[in-house]
Design an enzyme around this catalytic site. Structure first.
Site, PDB file in Angstrom:
ATOM      1  N   THR A  13     117.252  16.337   3.858  1.00 12.69           N
ATOM      2  CA  THR A  13     118.159  16.884   2.396  1.00 12.69           C
ATOM      3  C   THR A  13     117.220  16.694   1.496  1.00 12.69           C
ATOM      4  OG1 THR A  13     120.008  15.964   3.677  1.00 12.69           O
ATOM      5  CG2 THR A  13     120.058  16.173   1.360  1.00 12.69           C
ATOM      6  N   VAL A  14     116.805  15.501   1.279  1.00 13.57           N
ATOM      7  CA  VAL A  14     115.802  15.244  -0.029  1.00 13.57           C
ATOM      8  C   VAL A  14     114.222  15.767   0.100  1.00 13.57           C
ATOM      9  CG1 VAL A  14     114.895  13.042  -1.309  1.00 13.57           C
ATOM     10  CG2 VAL A  14     117.113  12.794  -0.009  1.00 13.57           C
ATOM     11  N   LYS A 104     115.594   3.546   0.233  1.00 14.99           N
ATOM     12  CA  LYS A 104     116.059   2.024  -0.347  1.00 14.99           C
ATOM     13  C   LYS A 104     116.025   1.180   0.715  1.00 14.99           C
ATOM     14  CE  LYS A 104     120.024   4.638   0.893  1.00 14.99           C
ATOM     15  NZ  LYS A 104     120.995   5.680   0.529  1.00 14.99           N
ATOM     16  N   GLU A 128     112.676   5.523  -8.490  1.00  8.11           N
ATOM     17  CA  GLU A 128     113.909   5.836  -9.266  1.00  8.11           C
ATOM     18  C   GLU A 128     115.298   6.109  -8.220  1.00  8.11           C
ATOM     19  OE1 GLU A 128     114.677   5.858 -13.026  1.00  8.11           O
ATOM     20  OE2 GLU A 128     116.556   5.653 -12.046  1.00  8.11           O
ATOM     21  N   GLU A 189     128.093   9.688   6.931  1.00  9.61           N
ATOM     22  CA  GLU A 189     127.249  10.051   7.930  1.00  9.61           C
ATOM     23  C   GLU A 189     128.299  10.002   9.056  1.00  9.61           C
ATOM     24  OE1 GLU A 189     123.866  10.602   8.215  1.00  9.61           O
ATOM     25  OE2 GLU A 189     123.899  10.264   5.845  1.00  9.61           O
ATOM     26  N   ASP A 200     124.492  -0.689   2.471  1.00 10.15           N
ATOM     27  CA  ASP A 200     123.822   0.204   1.621  1.00 10.15           C
ATOM     28  C   ASP A 200     123.748  -0.278   0.143  1.00 10.15           C
ATOM     29  OD1 ASP A 200     122.623   2.887   1.304  1.00 10.15           O
ATOM     30  OD2 ASP A 200     124.408   2.911  -0.265  1.00 10.15           O
ATOM     31  N   LYS A 204     120.449  -1.776  -2.339  1.00 12.49           N
ATOM     32  CA  LYS A 204     120.142  -1.224  -3.637  1.00 12.49           C
ATOM     33  C   LYS A 204     120.230  -2.320  -4.706  1.00 12.49           C
ATOM     34  CE  LYS A 204     122.337   3.334  -2.461  1.00 12.49           C
ATOM     35  NZ  LYS A 204     123.369   4.183  -2.333  1.00 12.49           N
TER      36      LYS A 204
END
Ligand code: NAP
Length: 328
Positions: A13-14, A104, A128, A189, A200, A204
């Site tokens: 995706t990224v 992350k 970022e 997911e 998660d 972060k």
């Protein structure tokens, strides 16, 4: 005009989003930076998978092959997990590459180490995208820390949990139904453990802790709870009292420097800065000595929000590095 040569690690995706934005904004980036960019190589795991066409780009499952390409100056990293990502980025920095990551899980553990290594090698690390994707929390924090002291950070850092809590309240649905819907919409997911367990959000929060306080609390001393214990009955009761359950990751620093962190459900009223954050959005509220409380919110995940901030990191790094080279 000189050309920056880049590689993208991970083409899901990224990674695909980065490639698309670099192509779409090629002329604009060239004009604003005075440098062109060319993606020379892409790293993936499964060569047999069919994927979008990337003419003229080496697509490989071997990082060594990418390392061997002479002149790569920038590595975008969008693979999954601590390793081999940390190993690849350490090696890239050692070779004098700038690195920009969305990972992350890796960065929460190895971020300070990578930044130290990058400082020693005179290159930059962009991260970022690791924390709230499209919400510019890292650049905002870096900027305000030049003058302000941060006392406390509170964030809705997992869009999937926030979406599920919002749906339970608005649609009056069960936890299992909200999860099913989040999966259908691609917000969760197939294995939603990291999202709904609080892990998660915890990772972060640890990245924010490094930046705001220069250190992290002991991980095993942080209470981390997800949203799995909440029932529709709890949500209904809170609504009747004008309150909302929010999944909040927070960290604060005492006068003696000690850090206190917590990740879990909180019942908040209308006066709370995170009360109104709905759906998949992320939000972060920062308490500082001079500004007071500042809250940022927006899309905390997704192909283009995430990839676009990585390309912004690239532009910032190239600008900073070029100014540095001109000054010596
Ligand atoms: N998706 C988001 O909205 C978002 C937002 C912020 C941060 N992130 C972070 O960005 C990273 C990428 O997320 P994504 O959603 O793009 O994941 P994804 O769609 O699952 O894509 C991961 C890509 O990395 C490749 N890959 C995984 N492990 C590898 C390995 N050991 N060696 C080489 N290639 C490997 C995969 O190769 P194959 O294609 O061959 O399987 C795939 O192309 C993750 O760390 C994630 O936490 C994602």
């Amino acid at each position: 005009m000189a050309t920056i040569q880049a590689a993208i690690l991970g083409f899901g995706t990224v990674g695909q989003g980065i490639y698309q934005i670099l192509n779409e904004k090629k002329v604009h980036l060239k004009q604003s930076l005075g440098l062109d960019i060319e993606v020379k190589a892409i790293l993936i795991r499964d060569l047999a998978k069919s994927r979008m066409a990337t003419p003229g780009v080496l697509v490989t499952d071997s990082f060594q092959e990418i390392e061997a390409i002479p002149g790569i100056q920038v590595i975008f990293e969008a693979i999954v997990g601590e390793e081999p990502a940390f190993d690849y980025l350490s090696r890239a920095i050692q070779k004098g590459c700038h690195v920009i990551t969305a990972n992350k899980v890796m960065f929460s553990k190895y971020g300070l180490q990578l930044e130290k290594l990058a400082n020693a090698k005179g290159v930059h690390v962009g991260y970022e995208a690791t924390t709230a994707a499209g919400v510019p929390i890292i650049k905002t924090l870096k900027n305000l820390l030049q003058v302000n002291q941060v006392h406390k950070i509170q964030g809705i850092l997992n869009g999937t949990s926030n979406y599920m809590l919002t749906q339970m309240r608005i649609q009056q649905c069960l936890f299992s139904e909200a999860l099913q819907e989040a999966k259908l919409l691609g917000y969760a997911e197939a294995d939603p453990y990291n999202d709904i367990s609080g892990q998660d959000a915890f990772r972060k929060l640890m990245i924010l802790s490094n930046l705001a306080f220069g250190k992290q609390p002991e991980w095993d001393e942080v209470e981390v709870e997800g949203i799995t214990n909440i029932s529709l009955e709890d949500v209904r009761k809170a609504s009747k009292e004008g309150m909302r359950f929010k999944h909040i990751a927070e960290i604060s620093q005492e006068a003696d420097g000690a850090l206190h962190a917590y990740v879990g459900l909180k019942l908040v009223g209308q006066e709370h800065p995170l009360y109104a954050i709905e759906g998949v959005d992320n939000a972060i509220s920062i308490d500082t000595n001079y500004i007071g409380t500042l809250t940022l919110s927006g899309p905390g995940a997704g192909k283009f929000p995430t990839a676009s901030v990585m390309v912004e990191d690239y532009a910032d790094i190239i600008r900073k590095h070029t100014e540095f080279l001109v000054s010596i």
